[in-house]
Design an enzyme around this catalytic site. Structure first.
Site, PDB file in Angstrom:
ATOM      1  N   GLY A 153      18.017  94.050  85.613  1.00  0.00           N
ATOM      2  CA  GLY A 153      18.944  93.155  85.184  1.00  0.00           C
ATOM      3  C   GLY A 153      19.197  92.355  86.567  1.00  0.00           C
ATOM      4  NE  ARG A 154      18.306  96.479  91.109  1.00  0.00           N
ATOM      5  CZ  ARG A 154      18.154  97.551  90.469  1.00  0.00           C
ATOM      6  NH1 ARG A 154      18.938  97.469  89.345  1.00  0.00           N
ATOM      7  NH2 ARG A 154      17.435  98.655  90.360  1.00  0.00           N
ATOM      8  CD  GLU A 200      22.699  98.025  89.856  1.00  0.00           C
ATOM      9  OE1 GLU A 200      21.800  97.004  89.261  1.00  0.00           O
ATOM     10  OE2 GLU A 200      23.908  98.220  89.484  1.00  0.00           O
ATOM     11  CD  GLU A 244      31.971  96.969  82.447  1.00  0.00           C
ATOM     12  OE1 GLU A 244      31.345  97.496  81.692  1.00  0.00           O
ATOM     13  OE2 GLU A 244      32.129  97.467  83.443  1.00  0.00           O
TER      14      GLU A 244
END
Ligand SMILES: O=P(O)(O)OC[C@H]1O[C@H](O)[C@H](O)[C@@H](O)[C@@H]1O
Length: 521
Positions: free
Chosen positions: A264-265, A351, A210
């Site tokens: 990432g989070r 997640e 994306e």
């Protein structure tokens, strides 16, 4: 010696199961509310007076934290031990905000210094953009910055930007492109003066479909505008890990780096959040946020659960999930500035702990991460609170509130200001959920109560308080992962859909999948 045991094998967990379940209303009415306050760092306080707890339960939860060696595991993580067992990586997001912490050396590199060095480079770069030393390719001053990224490269930074934009002078306006939906990129690009816009391409892996599609979208759309002397690559900086394919691309105006040890989070306090927040508000505001996060991180090292807000929050969440069998939890900030904070916590929590195998990859037999959702109050009250009050499922509630607004503009209506109304609603909801209301004549007007809530509050949503709030939840999720014996730092569950989407795009999908795809072509 630190042991990793599945939850159901722990004596303290078996003992917890045999305890009578304390009533929410009893705790709420019996205690002095302030006795159940814990300092959460950054000016935040965690209050658990509307949770169903008593002394016996708190002792049992302490025993669980001790037997599962939760704080020892946190210390192990801080020391640079490989805690992401799935990907065999260290977990170092705390180091991005703990400049006083121990050094972590990896293959000869001091990673604390590495993160600090990147932070300094970001501050210098932001300063040069603000002063106009660096301009766009047509010599115009940059006024807008657009972050292009998805998941952890979007949600946290976006939530933090929105949370602070009322309070601090916006040196640059910030916007975000995340979805691969062309309408997302188009709307943002069309709203920008490209000659005055800087794009930040953020992808830790440098391979996310994306994000690469959106980078290409920006390049093509810019080219189409045919602006004289305009060079879009002179308007683009990159944030990625040193091992990603993007790291080798020297066409960017500048590149800033993280590494594989920042998930990432968990990356909002690294360059992933640092570049956009330093550009939007100035590096000193980002630094304040890091200070708040570091304060919460250090509070989280306390062994005693009544002095460790993140740990108690985590334990109560486990109790509600595994003993009371509540499958969801709501994040309810009474602050419009936190409008995207629940979306960030959704990724952070779901997640991290949406897993069915333990950290060694073996199946586990107990429930793990809950479903998370939320909206700012009072909007949520006029939407889904009906189910929260009278629905067949009990959903524990996590309220967040502030004494003062950010803008400081307010007016009285019917003898009270809007801020006062906001907070009266917040407290009224906590009481209504805890105590309920009996109406035997009209059962549709009967409220059973007994619905547990916590409250995190501060004087005002400043960068420091926000940093502490962010870290509180990161640490809570990490502690719950330790208690459930999960690896909270990988996310293999997102891979299958990515592979199938690629198969579809390359004509390699099965006949049924292809037929379904054709329906929407
Ligand atoms: O920063 P990137 O490597 O582009 O990753 C962006 C996101 O995509 C992945 O699919 C993961 O689900 C997220 O944890 C990650 O934050």
């Amino acid at each position: 010696m630190i042991n990793f045991h599945d939850l159901h094998t722990l004596k303290s967990f078996q003992a917890l199961k045999t305890l009578p379940i304390p009533s929410v209303a009893d705790n709420f009415t019996a205690i002095h509310v302030e006795e159940q306050n814990i300092d959460a760092g950054g000016g935040l306080t965690y209050n658990y007076s509307a949770k169903g707890v008593n002394e016996e339960l708190l002792e049992a939860l302490q025993a669980l934290a001790d037997e599962q060696q939760v704080i020892d595991k946190y210390e192990l993580l801080l020391s640079g031990e490989m805690m992401n067992t799935g990907e065999k990586r260290k977990v170092l997001h705390h180091l991005t905000r703990a400049q006083q912490a121990n050094d972590v050396i990896h293959e000869g590199t001091n990673l604390r210094q590495f993160y600090h060095h990147e932070q300094k480079r970001i501050a210098e770069f932001a300063q040069r953009i603000h002063t106009g030393e660096i301009t766009g390719s047509t010599d115009k001053k940059i006024t807008t910055v657009v972050q292009v990224g998805i998941g952890g490269s979007d949600l946290g930074p976006r939530a933090l930007y929105l949370a602070l934009q009322n309070l601090y002078l916006n040196k640059l306006e910030a916007k975000f492109i995340s979805n691969v939906d062309p309408d997302d990129a188009t709307a943002i690009i069309e709203s920008c003066d490209l000659e005055r816009t800087l794009f930040i391409l953020v992808s830790k892996s440098g391979t996310t479909q994306e994000t690469l599609a959106n980078q290409n979208f920006v390049l093509q759309a810019a080219k189409k505008q045919n602006i004289l002397h305009y060079d879009v690559m002179k308007h683009m900086v990159c944030v990625t890990s040193q091992t990603s394919p993007l790291a080798k691309d020297d066409r960017y105006l500048a590149s800033f780096f993280i590494d594989d040890f920042i998930g990432g989070r968990y990356s909002s306090t690294s360059a992933v959040g640092g570049v956009i927040l330093s550009l939007a508000f100035g590096a000193e505001v980002f630094e304040e946020l890091l200070i708040g996060a570091a304060e919460a991180d250090s509070q989280a090292r306390e062994q005693s659960i009544t002095e460790n807000a993140a740990l108690l929050d985590a334990l109560l969440g486990v109790y509600e999930r595994n003993i009371k069998n509540y499958a969801a939890t709501a994040i309810l900030p009474y602050s419009q500035a936190l409008s995207r904070f629940p979306a960030h916590l959704q990724q952070l929590d779901m997640e991290s702990n949406g897993k069915s195998v333990n950290r060694d990859g073996q199946a586990i037999s107990y429930a793990t991460g809950p479903v998370l959702f939320g909206e700012p109050g009072t909007n949520g009250q006029h939407s889904f609170y009906q189910l929260l009050h009278q629905g067949s499922d009990v959903i524990p509630l996590q309220f967040i509130g502030f004494t003062h607004s950010q803008c400081g503009v307010d007016y009285d209506y019917e003898a009270s200001s809007s801020q006062k109304k906001l907070n009266a609603n917040l407290i009224a909801q906590i009481a209504a959920f805890a105590l309920g209301h009996t109406n035997n004549e009209n059962m549709n007007k009967n409220f059973e109560g007994g619905r547990p809530a916590s409250l995190i509050y501060a004087q005002q949503l400043t960068a420091r308080a926000l940093g502490a709030l962010l870290a509180h939840y990161e640490n809570k999720v990490m502690f719950q992962g330790f208690i459930w014996n999960l690896n909270s730092f990988d996310q293999e569950g997102v891979q299958l859909g990515k592979v199938l989407a690629n198969d579809i795009l390359h004509g390699n999908a099965s006949s049924t999948v292809n037929q379904l795809f054709q329906i929407i072509q």
